[in-house]
Write a protein that holds these residues in place. Sequence first.
Motif, PDB file in Angstrom:
ATOM      1  N   ALA A 169      16.727  -8.235 -10.394  1.00  0.00           N
ATOM      2  CA  ALA A 169      15.549  -8.127  -9.789  1.00  0.00           C
ATOM      3  C   ALA A 169      14.585  -7.085  -9.866  1.00  0.00           C
ATOM      4  CB  ALA A 169      15.164  -9.232  -8.373  1.00  0.00           C
ATOM      5  N   LYS A 170      13.167  -6.697 -10.079  1.00  0.00           N
ATOM      6  CA  LYS A 170      12.185  -5.300  -9.680  1.00  0.00           C
ATOM      7  C   LYS A 170      12.317  -5.434  -7.474  1.00  0.00           C
ATOM      8  CE  LYS A 170       9.325  -5.447 -13.520  1.00  0.00           C
ATOM      9  NZ  LYS A 170       7.381  -5.656 -13.830  1.00  0.00           N
ATOM     10  N   ALA A 171      12.380  -3.995  -7.614  1.00  0.00           N
ATOM     11  CA  ALA A 171      12.947  -3.702  -5.631  1.00  0.00           C
ATOM     12  C   ALA A 171      11.701  -2.331  -5.594  1.00  0.00           C
ATOM     13  CB  ALA A 171      14.262  -3.454  -5.582  1.00  0.00           C
ATOM     14  N   LEU A 172      12.420  -2.726  -3.731  1.00  0.00           N
ATOM     15  CA  LEU A 172      10.914  -1.481  -3.329  1.00  0.00           C
ATOM     16  C   LEU A 172      11.136  -1.757  -2.138  1.00  0.00           C
ATOM     17  CD1 LEU A 172       8.864   0.797  -3.526  1.00  0.00           C
ATOM     18  CD2 LEU A 172       7.313  -0.415  -2.404  1.00  0.00           C
ATOM     19  N   ALA A 173      12.292  -0.162  -1.328  1.00  0.00           N
ATOM     20  CA  ALA A 173      12.678   0.043  -0.220  1.00  0.00           C
ATOM     21  C   ALA A 173      11.360   0.823   0.315  1.00  0.00           C
ATOM     22  CB  ALA A 173      13.984   0.786  -0.676  1.00  0.00           C
ATOM     23  N   VAL A 174      11.324   0.050   2.118  1.00  0.00           N
ATOM     24  CA  VAL A 174       9.875   0.485   2.608  1.00  0.00           C
ATOM     25  C   VAL A 174      11.045   0.711   3.916  1.00  0.00           C
ATOM     26  CG1 VAL A 174       7.548   1.136   3.375  1.00  0.00           C
ATOM     27  CG2 VAL A 174       8.274   0.175   1.641  1.00  0.00           C
ATOM     28  N   THR A 175      10.561   2.227   4.730  1.00  0.00           N
ATOM     29  CA  THR A 175      11.439   2.326   6.149  1.00  0.00           C
ATOM     30  C   THR A 175       9.759   1.669   7.199  1.00  0.00           C
ATOM     31  OG1 THR A 175      10.866   4.773   5.940  1.00  0.00           O
ATOM     32  CG2 THR A 175      12.879   4.114   5.322  1.00  0.00           C
ATOM     33  N   ALA A 176      10.386   1.194   7.647  1.00  0.00           N
ATOM     34  CA  ALA A 176       9.606   1.153   8.817  1.00  0.00           C
ATOM     35  C   ALA A 176       9.898   0.132   9.605  1.00  0.00           C
ATOM     36  CB  ALA A 176       8.264  -0.389   8.351  1.00  0.00           C
ATOM     37  N   ASP A 177       9.187   1.098  10.914  1.00  0.00           N
ATOM     38  CA  ASP A 177       9.615   0.191  12.645  1.00  0.00           C
ATOM     39  C   ASP A 177       9.264  -0.527  12.347  1.00  0.00           C
ATOM     40  OD1 ASP A 177       9.778  -0.264  15.195  1.00  0.00           O
ATOM     41  OD2 ASP A 177       9.963   1.853  15.940  1.00  0.00           O
ATOM     42  N   VAL A 178       8.873  -1.976  13.387  1.00  0.00           N
ATOM     43  CA  VAL A 178       8.379  -3.262  13.017  1.00  0.00           C
ATOM     44  C   VAL A 178       7.319  -3.305  14.177  1.00  0.00           C
ATOM     45  CG1 VAL A 178       9.520  -5.015  11.644  1.00  0.00           C
ATOM     46  CG2 VAL A 178      10.247  -4.837  14.311  1.00  0.00           C
ATOM     47  N   THR A 179       8.250  -2.012  15.901  1.00  0.00           N
ATOM     48  CA  THR A 179       6.945  -2.186  16.764  1.00  0.00           C
ATOM     49  C   THR A 179       6.166  -1.629  16.441  1.00  0.00           C
ATOM     50  OG1 THR A 179       8.499  -0.083  17.683  1.00  0.00           O
ATOM     51  CG2 THR A 179       9.423  -2.159  17.507  1.00  0.00           C
ATOM     52  N   ARG A 180       5.547  -1.075  15.864  1.00  0.00           N
ATOM     53  CA  ARG A 180       4.582   0.136  14.798  1.00  0.00           C
ATOM     54  C   ARG A 180       3.535  -0.651  14.134  1.00  0.00           C
ATOM     55  NH1 ARG A 180       5.018   5.391  16.804  1.00  0.00           N
ATOM     56  NH2 ARG A 180       3.647   5.990  15.027  1.00  0.00           N
ATOM     57  N   ALA A 181       2.278  -1.014  14.536  1.00  0.00           N
ATOM     58  CA  ALA A 181       1.617  -1.233  13.612  1.00  0.00           C
ATOM     59  C   ALA A 181       0.928  -1.168  12.666  1.00  0.00           C
ATOM     60  CB  ALA A 181       0.360  -2.064  14.626  1.00  0.00           C
ATOM     61  N   ASP A 182       1.036   0.563  12.930  1.00  0.00           N
ATOM     62  CA  ASP A 182       1.009   1.296  11.493  1.00  0.00           C
ATOM     63  C   ASP A 182       1.801   1.402  10.274  1.00  0.00           C
ATOM     64  OD1 ASP A 182      -1.802   1.894  12.698  1.00  0.00           O
ATOM     65  OD2 ASP A 182      -1.134   3.938  13.419  1.00  0.00           O
ATOM     66  N   ASP A 183       3.274   1.319  11.304  1.00  0.00           N
ATOM     67  CA  ASP A 183       4.143   0.981  10.078  1.00  0.00           C
ATOM     68  C   ASP A 183       4.300  -0.928   9.109  1.00  0.00           C
ATOM     69  OD1 ASP A 183       5.454   3.963  10.669  1.00  0.00           O
ATOM     70  OD2 ASP A 183       6.957   2.454  11.320  1.00  0.00           O
ATOM     71  N   LEU A 184       3.675  -0.890   9.497  1.00  0.00           N
ATOM     72  CA  LEU A 184       3.566  -2.773   9.345  1.00  0.00           C
ATOM     73  C   LEU A 184       2.106  -2.609   8.314  1.00  0.00           C
ATOM     74  CD1 LEU A 184       4.815  -5.049  12.328  1.00  0.00           C
ATOM     75  CD2 LEU A 184       5.324  -4.523   9.583  1.00  0.00           C
ATOM     76  N   ARG A 185       1.187  -2.180   8.644  1.00  0.00           N
ATOM     77  CA  ARG A 185       0.196  -2.205   7.891  1.00  0.00           C
ATOM     78  C   ARG A 185       0.905  -1.541   6.283  1.00  0.00           C
ATOM     79  NH1 ARG A 185      -2.932  -2.416  12.849  1.00  0.00           N
ATOM     80  NH2 ARG A 185      -2.897   0.383  12.877  1.00  0.00           N
ATOM     81  N   ALA A 186       1.434  -0.366   6.948  1.00  0.00           N
ATOM     82  CA  ALA A 186       1.693   0.779   5.565  1.00  0.00           C
ATOM     83  C   ALA A 186       2.473  -0.042   4.963  1.00  0.00           C
ATOM     84  CB  ALA A 186       2.002   1.765   5.778  1.00  0.00           C
ATOM     85  N   LEU A 187       3.565  -0.654   5.561  1.00  0.00           N
ATOM     86  CA  LEU A 187       4.415  -1.896   4.913  1.00  0.00           C
ATOM     87  C   LEU A 187       3.577  -2.342   3.884  1.00  0.00           C
ATOM     88  CD1 LEU A 187       7.311  -2.862   4.327  1.00  0.00           C
ATOM     89  CD2 LEU A 187       7.048  -4.260   5.672  1.00  0.00           C
ATOM     90  N   VAL A 188       3.018  -3.590   4.466  1.00  0.00           N
ATOM     91  CA  VAL A 188       2.011  -3.823   3.197  1.00  0.00           C
ATOM     92  C   VAL A 188       1.739  -3.558   2.824  1.00  0.00           C
ATOM     93  CG1 VAL A 188       0.144  -5.870   3.524  1.00  0.00           C
ATOM     94  CG2 VAL A 188       2.735  -6.553   5.599  1.00  0.00           C
ATOM     95  N   GLN A 189       1.139  -2.546   2.838  1.00  0.00           N
ATOM     96  CA  GLN A 189       0.144  -1.584   1.694  1.00  0.00           C
ATOM     97  C   GLN A 189       0.704  -1.303   0.536  1.00  0.00           C
ATOM     98  OE1 GLN A 189      -3.832  -2.012   1.929  1.00  0.00           O
ATOM     99  NE2 GLN A 189      -3.219  -1.469  -0.553  1.00  0.00           N
TER     100      GLN A 189
END
Length: 257
Positions: A58-78
């Motif tokens: 499969a194709k994959a992408l790894a993204v570091t993110a802290d789920v307690t930070r809204a900015d991180d989650l918005r950046a993750l989705v983007q």
Amino acid sequence: MTTSTRFTGRTALVTGAGSGIGRGIALAFAAEGANVVVAGRRRDPLDETKALVEQAGAKALAVTADVTRADDLRALVQATVDHFGALDIAVNNAGVLEGGGLPVADVDEDAWRRMLDINVTGVLLALQAEVRQMRTQPGGGAIVNIASRIGVHGRIPGTTAYGATKAAVSILTRGAALDHIADGVRINAVSPGASATAMSLLPGETAAGRAERMKSAVPLGRVSTVEEVAAAVLYLSSDDAASVVGADLVVDGGSTA
């Protein structure tokens, strides 16, 4: 090499994917043809999961993110949308159990706040970022939150605080499901019982010791495998569950029956 095409052309995001159930879910999606985005706070475990997903074809992408930070989650989705074009499925798996074995009166305040931040606020913030993207897409999307059987029937001494946070996830799932089904977003939960991960081990316990303990502790006589939990997540994410909305699927070998 993938073994199924059930999710071919779809993109699945899994938080807390560096190990345990999260990694198992990511690999299950990979085996069924999905593009997989793995997220977590630590880069090295994520890179290991990403490599395993790619080995599965499969194709994959790894993204570091802290789920307690809204900015991180918005950046993750983007990042997911930028890389794969859409976010079709999200699994909010990131969670922690701290202060295990302690009665409520002795739970450390910092441990309590950390569980609230990651287990509850983290799911809320993730849902917000995911739904805001999915409701703009043709076909919407599917979200599965990982709760816990302890949140369904908290009868294990020393896990009350953790169970309270997971009960909150179950209620959040039901409410969000009703809030957003008209947006084309299906939201459900899976509540695992004891599973074959490090989290279900008692301090100093081996896997063999856990297996012996589970013979009497679980009606099925054993822990659930990571693959069994992942199978429940994939079902709720699939078209087979098109009319399943706001459910909490318990995978616990009969412990809450």
